[in-house]
Scaffold this motif. Structure first.
Motif, mmCIF file in Angstrom:
data_model
loop_
_atom_site.group_PDB
_atom_site.id
_atom_site.type_symbol
_atom_site.label_atom_id
_atom_site.label_comp_id
_atom_site.label_asym_id
_atom_site.label_seq_id
_atom_site.Cartn_x
_atom_site.Cartn_y
_atom_site.Cartn_z
ATOM 1 N N GLU A 41 0.826 -1.201 0.000
ATOM 2 C CA GLU A 41 0.000 0.000 0.000
ATOM 3 C C GLU A 41 0.860 1.251 0.000
ATOM 4 O O GLU A 41 1.980 1.245 0.497
ATOM 5 C CB GLU A 41 -0.939 0.005 1.202
ATOM 6 N N ARG A 85 -2.860 1.621 -6.959
ATOM 7 C CA ARG A 85 -3.511 2.081 -5.720
ATOM 8 C C ARG A 85 -3.319 3.577 -5.518
ATOM 9 O O ARG A 85 -4.201 4.253 -4.994
ATOM 10 C CB ARG A 85 -3.002 1.288 -4.526
ATOM 11 N N THR A 86 -2.181 4.104 -5.946
ATOM 12 C CA THR A 86 -1.949 5.542 -5.854
ATOM 13 C C THR A 86 -2.904 6.291 -6.780
ATOM 14 O O THR A 86 -3.525 7.281 -6.371
ATOM 15 C CB THR A 86 -0.483 5.869 -6.197
ATOM 16 N N GLN A 96 -5.807 5.319 -7.814
ATOM 17 C CA GLN A 96 -7.154 5.210 -7.248
ATOM 18 C C GLN A 96 -7.358 6.200 -6.100
ATOM 19 O O GLN A 96 -8.467 6.687 -5.884
ATOM 20 C CB GLN A 96 -7.406 3.793 -6.742
ATOM 21 N N ALA A 97 -6.311 6.488 -5.353
ATOM 22 C CA ALA A 97 -6.413 7.349 -4.173
ATOM 23 C C ALA A 97 -6.387 8.835 -4.505
ATOM 24 O O ALA A 97 -6.807 9.650 -3.680
ATOM 25 C CB ALA A 97 -5.289 7.027 -3.197
ATOM 26 N N LYS A 100 -9.372 11.043 -3.737
ATOM 27 C CA LYS A 100 -9.632 11.158 -2.298
ATOM 28 C C LYS A 100 -8.656 12.120 -1.625
ATOM 29 O O LYS A 100 -8.957 12.655 -0.557
ATOM 30 C CB LYS A 100 -9.538 9.786 -1.633
ATOM 31 N N LEU A 101 -7.498 12.321 -2.232
ATOM 32 C CA LEU A 101 -6.485 13.202 -1.659
ATOM 33 C C LEU A 101 -6.753 14.674 -1.949
ATOM 34 O O LEU A 101 -6.220 15.547 -1.274
ATOM 35 C CB LEU A 101 -5.098 12.835 -2.187
#
Length: 103
Positions: free
Chosen positions: A24, A80-81, A83-84, A87-88
């Motif tokens: 992660e 995963r980065t 995808q995030a 949200k950031l």
């Protein structure tokens, strides 16, 4: 003998971790000293090992590179980065800089 067994165990754990997607990104803001406002973030690789807890890259990356698992781990972290990223960001914030992924 013990070190060889430890490395074999770690390699087996790495292969399972890739399948389970246990790697992660941990996000760290990039903040220039000139104005103190975050301009991006660094995605730092971490492995949330089922028995050993959170592991730093120095603890497993050498074995990952030698076993051929490093590229799979890189792609997992990249995915995963990405995808995030939504949200950031704040609702009215645009992505002004790239996300730096560090192993």
């Amino acid at each position: 003998h013990q070190e060889a067994l430890r490395l074999l165990d770690l390699e087996s754990d790495l292969r399972r971790a890739v399948l389970r997607e246990e790697f992660e990104p941990w996000f760290q803001p990039i903040v220039p000293l000139t104005d103190g406002h975050a301009v991006g973030c660094a995605a730092l690789l971490r492995w949330r090992h089922t028995e050993r807890g959170v592991m730093l890259p120095a603890e497993f990356l050498g074995v990952a590179e030698e076993s051929g698992a490093a590229e799979q781990i890189d792609w997992q972290i990249f995915d995963r980065t990405c995808q995030a990223i939504p949200k950031l960001l704040a609702p009215d914030q645009a992505l002004e800089s790239l996300v730096y992924v560090e192993r």
